[in-house]
Design a protein around this motif. Structure first.
Motif, PDB file in Angstrom:
ATOM      1  N   CYS A   1     -36.882  16.762  73.386  1.00 11.27           N
ATOM      2  CA  CYS A   1     -37.694  16.472  72.209  1.00 11.27           C
ATOM      3  C   CYS A   1     -37.243  17.296  71.005  1.00 11.27           C
ATOM      4  O   CYS A   1     -37.245  16.803  69.874  1.00 11.27           O
ATOM      5  CB  CYS A   1     -39.164  16.733  72.522  1.00 11.27           C
ATOM      6  SG  CYS A   1     -39.870  15.546  73.694  1.00 11.27           S
TER       7      CYS A   1
ATOM      8  N   HIS B   1     -32.886  10.371  72.910  1.00  9.48           N
ATOM      9  CA  HIS B   1     -33.471   9.030  72.914  1.00  9.48           C
ATOM     10  C   HIS B   1     -32.954   8.196  74.070  1.00  9.48           C
ATOM     11  O   HIS B   1     -32.010   8.561  74.766  1.00  9.48           O
ATOM     12  CB  HIS B   1     -33.134   8.315  71.605  1.00  9.48           C
ATOM     13  CG  HIS B   1     -31.645   8.122  71.422  1.00  9.48           C
ATOM     14  ND1 HIS B   1     -31.003   6.949  71.740  1.00  9.48           N
ATOM     15  CD2 HIS B   1     -30.688   8.974  70.990  1.00  9.48           C
ATOM     16  CE1 HIS B   1     -29.711   7.076  71.500  1.00  9.48           C
ATOM     17  NE2 HIS B   1     -29.492   8.300  71.039  1.00  9.48           N
TER      18      HIS B   1
ATOM     19  N   SER C   1     -36.001  14.102  62.928  1.00  7.85           N
ATOM     20  CA  SER C   1     -35.495  13.089  63.854  1.00  7.85           C
ATOM     21  C   SER C   1     -34.345  12.345  63.208  1.00  7.85           C
ATOM     22  O   SER C   1     -34.446  11.915  62.046  1.00  7.85           O
ATOM     23  CB  SER C   1     -36.592  12.095  64.220  1.00  7.85           C
ATOM     24  OG  SER C   1     -36.042  10.946  64.847  1.00  7.85           O
TER      25      SER C   1
ATOM     26  N   HIS D   1     -26.187  13.421  66.044  1.00 12.08           N
ATOM     27  CA  HIS D   1     -27.155  13.941  67.019  1.00 12.08           C
ATOM     28  C   HIS D   1     -27.072  15.463  67.009  1.00 12.08           C
ATOM     29  O   HIS D   1     -25.992  16.049  67.049  1.00 12.08           O
ATOM     30  CB  HIS D   1     -26.814  13.392  68.407  1.00 12.08           C
ATOM     31  CG  HIS D   1     -27.856  13.662  69.456  1.00 12.08           C
ATOM     32  ND1 HIS D   1     -28.238  14.929  69.825  1.00 12.08           N
ATOM     33  CD2 HIS D   1     -28.584  12.812  70.232  1.00 12.08           C
ATOM     34  CE1 HIS D   1     -29.159  14.856  70.769  1.00 12.08           C
ATOM     35  NE2 HIS D   1     -29.395  13.576  71.029  1.00 12.08           N
TER      36      HIS D   1
ATOM     37  N   HIS E   1     -35.458   9.264  61.608  1.00 13.45           N
ATOM     38  CA  HIS E   1     -36.565   9.380  60.661  1.00 13.45           C
ATOM     39  C   HIS E   1     -36.488   8.296  59.585  1.00 13.45           C
ATOM     40  O   HIS E   1     -35.478   8.115  58.905  1.00 13.45           O
ATOM     41  CB  HIS E   1     -36.538  10.748  59.976  1.00 13.45           C
ATOM     42  CG  HIS E   1     -37.586  10.898  58.907  1.00 13.45           C
ATOM     43  ND1 HIS E   1     -37.317  10.731  57.570  1.00 13.45           N
ATOM     44  CD2 HIS E   1     -38.911  11.165  58.982  1.00 13.45           C
ATOM     45  CE1 HIS E   1     -38.423  10.910  56.870  1.00 13.45           C
ATOM     46  NE2 HIS E   1     -39.401  11.171  57.702  1.00 13.45           N
TER      47      HIS E   1
ATOM     48  N   ASP F   1     -39.024   6.498  63.182  1.00 11.02           N
ATOM     49  CA  ASP F   1     -40.209   7.319  63.370  1.00 11.02           C
ATOM     50  C   ASP F   1     -40.472   8.149  62.114  1.00 11.02           C
ATOM     51  O   ASP F   1     -39.758   8.033  61.124  1.00 11.02           O
ATOM     52  CB  ASP F   1     -40.058   8.215  64.609  1.00 11.02           C
ATOM     53  CG  ASP F   1     -38.865   9.151  64.533  1.00 11.02           C
ATOM     54  OD1 ASP F   1     -38.778   9.919  63.563  1.00 11.02           O
ATOM     55  OD2 ASP F   1     -38.003   9.120  65.441  1.00 11.02           O
TER      56      ASP F   1
ATOM     57  N   VAL G   1     -39.292  17.671  66.607  1.00  8.78           N
ATOM     58  CA  VAL G   1     -37.837  17.833  66.518  1.00  8.78           C
ATOM     59  C   VAL G   1     -37.610  19.036  65.602  1.00  8.78           C
ATOM     60  O   VAL G   1     -37.462  18.889  64.392  1.00  8.78           O
ATOM     61  CB  VAL G   1     -37.149  16.574  65.970  1.00  8.78           C
ATOM     62  CG1 VAL G   1     -35.630  16.757  65.969  1.00  8.78           C
ATOM     63  CG2 VAL G   1     -37.525  15.349  66.783  1.00  8.78           C
TER      64      VAL G   1
ATOM     65  N   GLY H   1     -34.166  15.474  69.352  1.00 12.62           N
ATOM     66  CA  GLY H   1     -34.187  14.056  68.997  1.00 12.62           C
ATOM     67  C   GLY H   1     -33.474  13.160  69.984  1.00 12.62           C
ATOM     68  O   GLY H   1     -32.988  12.087  69.608  1.00 12.62           O
TER      69      GLY H   1
ATOM     70  N   ARG I   1     -38.858   4.346  70.349  1.00 13.40           N
ATOM     71  CA  ARG I   1     -38.493   5.446  69.471  1.00 13.40           C
ATOM     72  C   ARG I   1     -37.873   6.586  70.288  1.00 13.40           C
ATOM     73  O   ARG I   1     -37.832   6.541  71.522  1.00 13.40           O
ATOM     74  CB  ARG I   1     -39.728   5.927  68.716  1.00 13.40           C
ATOM     75  CG  ARG I   1     -40.379   4.843  67.865  1.00 13.40           C
ATOM     76  CD  ARG I   1     -41.682   5.315  67.231  1.00 13.40           C
ATOM     77  NE  ARG I   1     -42.667   5.656  68.245  1.00 13.40           N
ATOM     78  CZ  ARG I   1     -43.828   6.257  67.990  1.00 13.40           C
ATOM     79  NH1 ARG I   1     -44.137   6.590  66.749  1.00 13.40           N
ATOM     80  NH2 ARG I   1     -44.675   6.532  68.964  1.00 13.40           N
ATOM     81  N   CYS I   2     -37.395   7.611  69.591  1.00 14.62           N
ATOM     82  CA  CYS I   2     -36.897   8.807  70.271  1.00 14.62           C
ATOM     83  C   CYS I   2     -37.974   9.352  71.206  1.00 14.62           C
ATOM     84  O   CYS I   2     -39.173   9.157  70.993  1.00 14.62           O
ATOM     85  CB  CYS I   2     -36.523   9.887  69.258  1.00 14.62           C
ATOM     86  SG  CYS I   2     -35.101   9.505  68.230  1.00 14.62           S
TER      87      CYS I   2
ATOM     88  N   SER J   1     -39.098  12.224  71.446  1.00 16.32           N
ATOM     89  CA  SER J   1     -39.988  13.133  70.732  1.00 16.32           C
ATOM     90  C   SER J   1     -41.139  12.413  70.043  1.00 16.32           C
ATOM     91  O   SER J   1     -42.180  13.017  69.772  1.00 16.32           O
ATOM     92  CB  SER J   1     -39.187  13.954  69.715  1.00 16.32           C
ATOM     93  OG  SER J   1     -38.268  13.130  69.034  1.00 16.32           O
TER      94      SER J   1
END
Length: 418
Positions: free
Chosen positions: A117, A122, A331, A371, A334, A326, A162, A120, A129-130, A132
Motif C-alpha cells: 500500500c 496494484h 498514487s 512505480h 492519482h 483514485d 501511499v 502504490g 484500483r491500486c 492502497s
C-alpha cells in the motif's frame, strides 16, 4: 525484541544492499513504539520486494512480520483490520475462510500489506484500483512512539496511505472487503499486439482482471483473463486458447502459477498469477514499471515496440495492465485511469539501465509515472512534478514528522527538507 541483522542485508532481488546499521523485528506494538521513539532515523521494511531505494536508510530498519498476525472482520462496515506486516496471501486465506474477499490482488500474493500500500502496488482490471485504495483506515507509530489513527474522510488521509514510509511505521490497516466470489482463469495466446493496441478497451474489458504478456519482439501477446463467475463475461476471443497451463515467461514451468484452463476457484487462488507456497521468480531479476494515462495506451505500446531491439535482449517478460484512477495523493494512478507497462528484466544492471533510460525518454512525454518500488531513470524532481498534490504531501510530512525521523535519501530527493 529480536535484532536480526546489521548492515549488508539485501532486498528480495539482491540488487539493493540496505545501508541500515541494524535491522529489528519487534514482536509487539509496544516494542515497536519503544524502538521508534529511541531511534534517530528509522524505516519500515515489508517483504523487501521493492527494487528501488524506497526502504533504505542509514539508520535502523524495522521489519513488521514479527508483530502478531491478526485479521479482525467488521461485517457491519464491510471491513477487515489486519496486521501491517502480514502477507496478502495469509490475509486472503483468512478472509475467505470467513466468507469475505478483497476486491483486488497483485500478481504476487507473497508481498506485505503495508509495503504494497505504501508504494502504490496494484493488480489489473478496468474497475480495480491500486491495493492502497482499499484502505479505509491505518494506524501509525509516530516519531515519539505515539500511535495515530487516520481514517477515510479525515484531513490528510489521501496523503497517508501511499506515503513511501515517510509519515511513520504502520501497525494495522483497515481494508474494504466484500462477499467471497469465484474466478475462472484462462489464457489466450498469439494475440497480435496490433489488436491489443487498436482494440484496447475490448481486450481489457473482456474479464474482471486482464493482463497481456509480451516480449515485444514478434508482435504477439498472451492475454490472461480472470472472469468472475457471478458476472457475465464479454465475448472476446482473440488469438487462440492455450492448450495447457502457461507461465508468463515462455518456456518456464507453470507449476508456480495459479490454476487456469477456465476452472473456477476461490478469488484468492485465481487473481494472483502465482501460488503463495511456491517461488515464482525466473531467477535473479530487476523490474521497472510505468503508469500512463489510459488514453495514451496505443501510443505507449507503439513507443515500446519501436525500442523492441533494445528491450528484448535484456527482458524476461513485459506485462500490460489497467488500473482505475483514485484520489490518493502519491498514487501513480492519482486522478486518472491508467495503463501500466511492467518489465521483468534479466539481472544485468549494466545492460538494463540504459534501456530503462531509453524507455523513460519515450514514455515520459506521454505522462508516465514510474512505480515507486521499481528501477527507474527519471530524476526525482521530474517524477514529483507529475503529482499535483505533492505540496500537500510535503506539508503533511512536516506536520506528522517535523524532525524527519522517517525520511531517507529517496524521500529527500522528492521532497527536499527545509
Amino acid at each position: 525484541m529480536e535484532q536480526i541483522g546489521v548492515a549488508g542485508s539485501t532486498n528480495w532481488a539482491g540488487n539493493v544492499v540496505y545501508g541500515a546499521v541494524r535491522t529489528h523485528r519487534p514482536e509487539s506494538v509496544d516494542e515497536l513504539r519503544r524502538l521508534v521513539a529511541g531511534c534517530r532515523r528509522v524505516r519500515a521494511l515489508g517483504s523487501g520486494h521493492s527494487f528501488s531505494l524506497v526502504a533504505d536508510t542509514a539508520g535502523d530498519l524495522v521489519r513488521l512480520d514479527g508483530l502478531p498476525p491478526a485479521v479482525e472482520i467488521d461485517a457491519e462496515r464491510s471491513t477487515a483490520t489486519v496486521a501491517a506486516g502480514m502477507r496478502y496471501a495469509d490475509v486472503a486465506a483468512e478472509l475467505h475462510r470467513h466468507g469475505y474477499a478483497l476486491p483486488n490482488m497483485a500478481s504476487l500474493p507473497h508481498i506485505s500489506v503495508a509495503g504494497s500500500c505504501a508504494t502504490g502496488t496494484h493488480g489489473s482490471g478496468d474497475g480495480l484500483r491500486c491495493l492502497s485504495a482499499s484502505v479505509a483506515a491505518l494506524e501509525l507509530v509516530g516519531p515519539d512512539g505515539d500511535l495515530r489513527v487516520l481514517r477515510r474522510g479525515d484531513d490528510g488521509f489521501p496523503g497517508a496511505v501511499v506515503a513511501l514510509g515517510a509519515l511513520g511505521v504502520a501497525t494495522r490497516l483497515t481494508l474494504d472487503v466484500e462477499p467471497a466470489f469465484e474466478v475462472a482463469q484462462s489464457v489466450r495466446t498469439g494475440v497480435p499486439l496490433d489488436d491489443v493496441a487498436a482494440r484496447f478497451d475490448e481486450v481489457f474489458g473482456a474479464a474482471y482482471s486482464v493482463s497481456a504478456f509480451t516480449g515485444w519482439r514478434g508482435g504477439e501477446a498472451a492475454v490472461w483473463l480472470k472472469c468472475r463467475t457471478d458476472r457475465p463475461a464479454p465475448a472476446w476471443g482473440g488469438g487462440r486458447a492455450a492448450p495447457g497451463p502457461a507461465h508468463p515467461v515462455p518456456g518456464m514451468d507453470p507449476a508456480a502459477c495459479t490454476v487456469q484452463l477456465g476452472r473456477p476457484g476461490p478469488w484468492h487462488e485465481r487473481l494472483p498469477h502465482f501460488r503463495p507456497e511456491l517461488t515464482p521468480s525466473a531467477g535473479r531479476e530487476l523490474q521497472s514499471e510505468w503508469f500512463l494515462p489510459r488514453a495514451a495506451a496505443a501510443e505507449a505500446i507503439a513507443a515500446v515496440r519501436s525500442l523492441a531491439g533494445l528491450v528484448a535482449p535484456v527482458l524476461h517478460i513485459s506485462e500490460i495492465r489497467t488500473v482505475r484512477g483514485d484520489d490518493l495523493w502519491l498514487s501513480p494512478a492519482h486522478g486518472r485511469d491508467s495503463v501500466t507497462l511492467h518489465f521483468t528484466w534479466h539481472d544485468d544492471p549494466a545492460g538494463v539501465l540504459p534501456v530503462v533510460a531509453a524507455l523513460q525518454d519515450r514514455l515520459g512525454p506521454l505522462g508516465a509515472r514510474p512505480h515507486w518500488g521499481k528501477v527507474g531513470a527519471a530524476p526525482a524532481r521530474e517524477i514529483i512534478a507529475g503529482y499535483e498534490r505533492a505540496p500537500d504531501f510535503a506539508r503533511l510530512a512536516r506536520e506528522l514528522d517535523p524532525a524527519g525521523k522517517f525520511r531517507n535519501p529517496f524521500v529527500d530527493a522528492l521532497f527536499p527538507p527545509g
